[in-house]
Design a protein around this motif. Sequence first.
Motif, short mmCIF file in Angstrom:
data_model
loop_
_atom_site.label_atom_id
_atom_site.label_comp_id
_atom_site.label_asym_id
_atom_site.label_seq_id
_atom_site.Cartn_x
_atom_site.Cartn_y
_atom_site.Cartn_z
N VAL A 25 0.86 -1.18 0.00
CA VAL A 25 0.00 0.00 0.00
C VAL A 25 0.89 1.22 0.00
CG1 VAL A 25 -1.92 1.15 1.13
CG2 VAL A 25 -1.55 -1.28 1.50
N ILE A 26 0.73 2.04 -1.02
CA ILE A 26 1.48 3.28 -1.07
C ILE A 26 0.48 4.43 -1.20
CG2 ILE A 26 3.16 4.65 -2.35
CD1 ILE A 26 4.43 1.99 -3.27
N GLU A 27 0.49 5.28 -0.20
CA GLU A 27 -0.45 6.40 -0.15
C GLU A 27 -1.89 5.97 -0.42
OE1 GLU A 27 0.99 9.57 -2.56
OE2 GLU A 27 2.82 9.77 -1.40
N GLY A 28 -2.23 4.92 0.25
CA GLY A 28 -3.62 4.47 0.17
C GLY A 28 -3.97 3.66 -1.05
N VAL A 29 -2.99 3.41 -1.90
CA VAL A 29 -3.27 2.65 -3.11
C VAL A 29 -2.53 1.33 -3.09
CG1 VAL A 29 -3.22 2.70 -5.64
CG2 VAL A 29 -3.44 4.84 -4.35
N ILE A 30 -3.21 0.29 -3.48
CA ILE A 30 -2.55 -1.01 -3.57
C ILE A 30 -1.78 -1.07 -4.87
CG2 ILE A 30 -2.87 -3.49 -3.78
CD1 ILE A 30 -5.39 -3.24 -2.13
N MET A 31 -0.50 -1.43 -4.77
CA MET A 31 0.32 -1.52 -5.97
C MET A 31 1.14 -2.79 -5.94
SD MET A 31 1.63 2.38 -6.51
CE MET A 31 1.60 2.44 -8.29
N ASN A 32 1.41 -3.28 -7.13
CA ASN A 32 2.31 -4.42 -7.26
C ASN A 32 3.67 -3.88 -7.67
OD1 ASN A 32 0.39 -6.68 -6.84
ND2 ASN A 32 -0.61 -5.73 -8.59
N VAL A 33 4.59 -4.00 -6.77
CA VAL A 33 5.88 -3.35 -7.02
C VAL A 33 7.05 -4.31 -6.77
CG1 VAL A 33 5.00 -1.07 -6.40
CG2 VAL A 33 6.06 -2.51 -4.64
N CYS A 34 8.22 -3.86 -7.22
CA CYS A 34 9.41 -4.66 -7.03
C CYS A 34 9.90 -4.52 -5.59
CB CYS A 34 10.51 -4.21 -8.00
SG CYS A 34 11.11 -2.55 -7.64
N ASN A 35 10.88 -5.32 -5.24
CA ASN A 35 11.43 -5.30 -3.88
C ASN A 35 11.88 -3.91 -3.46
OD1 ASN A 35 11.24 -7.68 -2.48
ND2 ASN A 35 12.85 -8.66 -3.70
N GLU A 36 12.55 -3.23 -4.39
CA GLU A 36 13.06 -1.90 -4.08
C GLU A 36 11.93 -0.94 -3.73
OE1 GLU A 36 16.22 -0.57 -3.70
OE2 GLU A 36 16.53 -2.75 -3.53
N CYS A 37 10.92 -0.93 -4.59
CA CYS A 37 9.82 0.01 -4.40
C CYS A 37 8.96 -0.36 -3.21
CB CYS A 37 8.97 0.09 -5.66
SG CYS A 37 9.87 0.77 -7.06
N ALA A 38 9.00 -1.65 -2.86
CA ALA A 38 8.19 -2.10 -1.73
C ALA A 38 8.55 -1.36 -0.46
CB ALA A 38 8.35 -3.60 -1.54
N LYS A 39 9.78 -0.83 -0.44
CA LYS A 39 10.22 -0.10 0.76
C LYS A 39 9.41 1.17 0.98
CE LYS A 39 14.94 -1.70 0.23
NZ LYS A 39 16.16 -1.37 -0.54
N PHE A 40 8.84 1.67 -0.07
CA PHE A 40 8.07 2.92 0.04
C PHE A 40 6.68 2.69 0.62
CE2 PHE A 40 10.89 3.75 -3.63
CZ PHE A 40 11.67 4.72 -3.03
N GLY A 41 6.28 1.45 0.63
CA GLY A 41 4.91 1.19 1.07
C GLY A 41 4.86 0.16 2.17
N LYS A 42 3.68 -0.23 2.48
CA LYS A 42 3.48 -1.25 3.50
C LYS A 42 3.04 -2.52 2.78
CE LYS A 42 0.89 -2.21 7.68
NZ LYS A 42 -0.50 -2.46 7.95
N GLU A 43 3.77 -3.57 3.04
CA GLU A 43 3.46 -4.79 2.34
C GLU A 43 2.15 -5.41 2.83
OE1 GLU A 43 6.66 -7.60 2.19
OE2 GLU A 43 5.49 -9.03 1.01
N ILE A 44 1.39 -5.94 1.90
CA ILE A 44 0.14 -6.60 2.26
C ILE A 44 0.39 -8.09 2.32
CG2 ILE A 44 -2.21 -7.12 1.54
CD1 ILE A 44 -2.18 -4.47 0.00
N LYS A 45 0.06 -8.67 3.44
CA LYS A 45 0.22 -10.12 3.57
C LYS A 45 -1.14 -10.80 3.47
CE LYS A 45 4.52 -10.08 5.64
NZ LYS A 45 5.72 -9.81 5.16
N GLY A 46 -1.18 -11.84 2.76
CA GLY A 46 -2.42 -12.59 2.64
C GLY A 46 -3.47 -11.82 1.86
#
Length: 161
Positions: free
Chosen positions: A17-38
């Motif tokens: 989740v990046i700024e309220g939006v769910i995104m599919n991102v690479c490992n690097e970009c994942a650092k900018f957001g909160k990972e969604i589990k499950g």
Amino acid sequence: MICELCGRDVPRLKKVVIEGVIMNVCNECAKFGKEIKGNEIPKEVKYLPPEVVKERLEKKHRRRRDYLDEEEVLVEDYPEVVRRARERKGLTQEELAKRILEKKTVISKIERGEMRPDEKLIKKLEKALDIKLKEKVAVTYKKDSKSSGALTLGDLLKDAL
Ligand SMILES: [Zn+2]
């Protein structure tokens, strides 16, 4: 797979989740957001992906349909209905009781509204008196229609979230 943030082609994408939006991102970009589990969608999400909105709406609709499902319930004025039908047939309480193999007190209690006939008794009374003691009702219909004249897309989205 293409990272939705930086556009890099990577073997694996993370859902964040990046700024309220769910995104599919690479490992690097994942650092900018909160990972969604499950499958849980975190509270931070403000914009749901269309497929999730659709799925939730469908679920909601199913619920709403269930909600509106007609249910057969004992008519509220069953004492009246039974009494009038019995009199129309020219039967005394005793005679009616005999016909359905019940005690006279059962009939009088029903006609005074002191006893709600159970399913079995309802069936017997209906058959003996040619009446309908049950009616179809959508109990929650009023509640629903009051709150919503017509559903707007906004309502739906609000519902979906
Ligand atoms: Zn990236």
